[in-house]
Design a protein around this motif. Structure first.
Motif, PDB file in Angstrom:
ATOM      1  N   LEU A  28       0.819  -1.212   0.000  1.00 35.25           N
ATOM      2  CA  LEU A  28       0.000   0.000   0.000  1.00 35.25           C
ATOM      3  C   LEU A  28       0.853   1.261   0.000  1.00 35.25           C
ATOM      4  N   ALA A  29       2.012   1.226   0.635  1.00 32.54           N
ATOM      5  CA  ALA A  29       2.925   2.375   0.603  1.00 32.54           C
ATOM      6  C   ALA A  29       3.420   2.614  -0.824  1.00 32.54           C
ATOM      7  N   ARG A  30       3.789   1.533  -1.530  1.00 32.88           N
ATOM      8  CA  ARG A  30       4.240   1.674  -2.919  1.00 32.88           C
ATOM      9  C   ARG A  30       3.111   2.187  -3.821  1.00 32.88           C
ATOM     10  N   MET A  31       1.910   1.701  -3.597  1.00 38.22           N
ATOM     11  CA  MET A  31       0.774   2.164  -4.397  1.00 38.22           C
ATOM     12  C   MET A  31       0.526   3.653  -4.149  1.00 38.22           C
ATOM     13  N   ASP A  32       0.544   4.058  -2.894  1.00 38.06           N
ATOM     14  CA  ASP A  32       0.336   5.462  -2.543  1.00 38.06           C
ATOM     15  C   ASP A  32       1.428   6.335  -3.154  1.00 38.06           C
ATOM     16  N   ASP A  33       2.675   5.891  -3.061  1.00 38.34           N
ATOM     17  CA  ASP A  33       3.795   6.639  -3.645  1.00 38.34           C
ATOM     18  C   ASP A  33       3.652   6.758  -5.161  1.00 38.34           C
ATOM     19  N   ALA A  34       3.281   5.674  -5.825  1.00 38.03           N
ATOM     20  CA  ALA A  34       3.121   5.691  -7.284  1.00 38.03           C
ATOM     21  C   ALA A  34       2.020   6.664  -7.698  1.00 38.03           C
ATOM     22  N   LEU A  35       0.948   6.702  -6.948  1.00 35.63           N
ATOM     23  CA  LEU A  35      -0.133   7.639  -7.269  1.00 35.63           C
ATOM     24  C   LEU A  35       0.312   9.082  -7.060  1.00 35.63           C
ATOM     25  N   ARG A  36       1.112   9.321  -6.039  1.00 34.36           N
ATOM     26  CA  ARG A  36       1.623  10.685  -5.800  1.00 34.36           C
ATOM     27  C   ARG A  36       2.570  11.113  -6.915  1.00 34.36           C
ATOM     28  N   VAL A  37       3.411  10.187  -7.384  1.00 31.30           N
ATOM     29  CA  VAL A  37       4.327  10.489  -8.490  1.00 31.30           C
ATOM     30  C   VAL A  37       3.542  10.899  -9.734  1.00 31.30           C
ATOM     31  N   GLU A  38       2.403  10.245  -9.941  1.00 31.36           N
ATOM     32  CA  GLU A  38       1.539  10.565 -11.083  1.00 31.36           C
ATOM     33  C   GLU A  38       0.653  11.779 -10.815  1.00 31.36           C
ATOM     34  N   GLN A  39       0.859  12.413  -9.650  1.00 35.42           N
ATOM     35  CA  GLN A  39       0.145  13.615  -9.230  1.00 35.42           C
ATOM     36  C   GLN A  39      -1.362  13.392  -9.064  1.00 35.42           C
ATOM     37  N   PHE A  40      -1.716  12.195  -8.642  1.00 34.53           N
ATOM     38  CA  PHE A  40      -3.112  11.910  -8.327  1.00 34.53           C
ATOM     39  C   PHE A  40      -3.494  12.721  -7.102  1.00 34.53           C
ATOM     40  N   ARG A  41      -4.583  13.458  -7.182  1.00 36.37           N
ATOM     41  CA  ARG A  41      -4.984  14.332  -6.075  1.00 36.37           C
ATOM     42  C   ARG A  41      -6.312  13.938  -5.449  1.00 36.37           C
ATOM     43  N   GLY A  42      -6.894  12.869  -5.926  1.00 37.72           N
ATOM     44  CA  GLY A  42      -8.184  12.436  -5.383  1.00 37.72           C
ATOM     45  C   GLY A  42      -8.021  11.706  -4.068  1.00 37.72           C
ATOM     46  N   ALA A  43      -9.137  11.471  -3.430  1.00 41.06           N
ATOM     47  CA  ALA A  43      -9.138  10.689  -2.195  1.00 41.06           C
ATOM     48  C   ALA A  43      -9.099   9.208  -2.547  1.00 41.06           C
ATOM     49  N   ARG A  49     -14.051  -5.678   4.496  1.00 43.82           N
ATOM     50  CA  ARG A  49     -14.848  -6.901   4.393  1.00 43.82           C
ATOM     51  C   ARG A  49     -16.307  -6.688   4.773  1.00 43.82           C
ATOM     52  N   GLY A  50     -16.592  -5.649   5.542  1.00 44.66           N
ATOM     53  CA  GLY A  50     -17.968  -5.358   5.919  1.00 44.66           C
ATOM     54  C   GLY A  50     -18.673  -4.424   4.955  1.00 44.66           C
ATOM     55  N   GLY A  51     -17.974  -4.023   3.893  1.00 48.36           N
ATOM     56  CA  GLY A  51     -18.571  -3.143   2.901  1.00 48.36           C
ATOM     57  C   GLY A  51     -18.357  -1.674   3.167  1.00 48.36           C
ATOM     58  N   GLY A  52     -17.643  -1.347   4.230  1.00 50.42           N
ATOM     59  CA  GLY A  52     -17.331   0.050   4.523  1.00 50.42           C
ATOM     60  C   GLY A  52     -16.089   0.497   3.764  1.00 50.42           C
ATOM     61  N   LEU A  53     -15.684   1.704   4.017  1.00 49.55           N
ATOM     62  CA  LEU A  53     -14.493   2.255   3.384  1.00 49.55           C
ATOM     63  C   LEU A  53     -13.463   2.589   4.450  1.00 49.55           C
ATOM     64  N   THR A  54     -12.192   2.511   4.056  1.00 51.83           N
ATOM     65  CA  THR A  54     -11.110   2.867   4.966  1.00 51.83           C
ATOM     66  C   THR A  54     -10.012   3.571   4.183  1.00 51.83           C
ATOM     67  N   SER A  55      -9.208   4.331   4.881  1.00 46.65           N
ATOM     68  CA  SER A  55      -8.096   5.044   4.252  1.00 46.65           C
ATOM     69  C   SER A  55      -6.904   4.105   4.067  1.00 46.65           C
ATOM     70  N   ILE A  56      -5.966   4.521   3.249  1.00 43.10           N
ATOM     71  CA  ILE A  56      -4.738   3.741   3.066  1.00 43.10           C
ATOM     72  C   ILE A  56      -3.986   3.641   4.386  1.00 43.10           C
ATOM     73  N   ASP A  57      -3.926   4.732   5.138  1.00 41.19           N
ATOM     74  CA  ASP A  57      -3.198   4.709   6.420  1.00 41.19           C
ATOM     75  C   ASP A  57      -3.780   3.674   7.375  1.00 41.19           C
ATOM     76  N   THR A  58      -5.095   3.636   7.487  1.00 40.76           N
ATOM     77  CA  THR A  58      -5.728   2.657   8.370  1.00 40.76           C
ATOM     78  C   THR A  58      -5.538   1.246   7.833  1.00 40.76           C
ATOM     79  N   ALA A  59      -5.661   1.078   6.527  1.00 38.00           N
ATOM     80  CA  ALA A  59      -5.477  -0.248   5.922  1.00 38.00           C
ATOM     81  C   ALA A  59      -4.052  -0.750   6.121  1.00 38.00           C
ATOM     82  N   ARG A  60      -3.084   0.146   6.143  1.00 42.34           N
ATOM     83  CA  ARG A  60      -1.690  -0.256   6.370  1.00 42.34           C
ATOM     84  C   ARG A  60      -1.504  -0.778   7.789  1.00 42.34           C
ATOM     85  N   LYS A  61      -2.272  -0.279   8.729  1.00 42.89           N
ATOM     86  CA  LYS A  61      -2.175  -0.734  10.125  1.00 42.89           C
ATOM     87  C   LYS A  61      -3.011  -1.987  10.371  1.00 42.89           C
ATOM     88  N   PHE A  62      -4.168  -2.070   9.710  1.00 39.45           N
ATOM     89  CA  PHE A  62      -5.113  -3.171   9.941  1.00 39.45           C
ATOM     90  C   PHE A  62      -5.543  -3.816   8.619  1.00 39.45           C
TER      91      PHE A  62
END
Length: 104
Positions: A28-43, A49-62
């Motif tokens: 997830l760190a590499r994916m986030d870095d690659a998106l930043r290099v491409e200047q992706f500015r979206g969320a 697994r429960g159908g909710g949404l989570t951030s990359i930071d939270t997903a990296r921890k859990f």
């Protein structure tokens, strides 16, 4: 980890999270870095697994919360498509492919 109150139910989740966390953290760190290099500015949000949404930071921890998120995301998508089509009763099918097991 798992929002359960009993210790036994939480232990397997904690073990699974500890096992996959280093791998998913790097991915997830590499994916986030690659998106930043491409200047992706979206969320960026990931489906849990429960159908909710989570951030990359939270997903990296859990990352265990992402396990089996494909079927949950598919069901939510099918419901949204049905609603847009004005259908109240639909049948959706999960073919699989986003979750796989390695054979020994």
């Amino acid at each position: 980890m798992s929002p359960r109150i009993r210790e036994y139910e939480r232990t397997p989740t904690g073990v699974a999270n500890a096992y996959v966390q280093p791998l998913m953290d790097g991915y997830l760190a590499r994916m986030d870095d690659a998106l930043r290099v491409e200047q992706f500015r979206g969320a960026i949000y990931l489906v849990t697994r429960g159908g909710g949404l989570t951030s990359i930071d939270t997903a990296r921890k859990f990352p265990v919360r992402l396990v089996e998120s494909g079927p949950a995301g598919g069901a939510i998508f099918a419901a949204q498509v049905a609603a847009r089509a004005g259908r109240k009763e639909v049948l959706s099918f999960a073919m699989g492919g986003t979750t796989r097991q390695k054979s020994a």
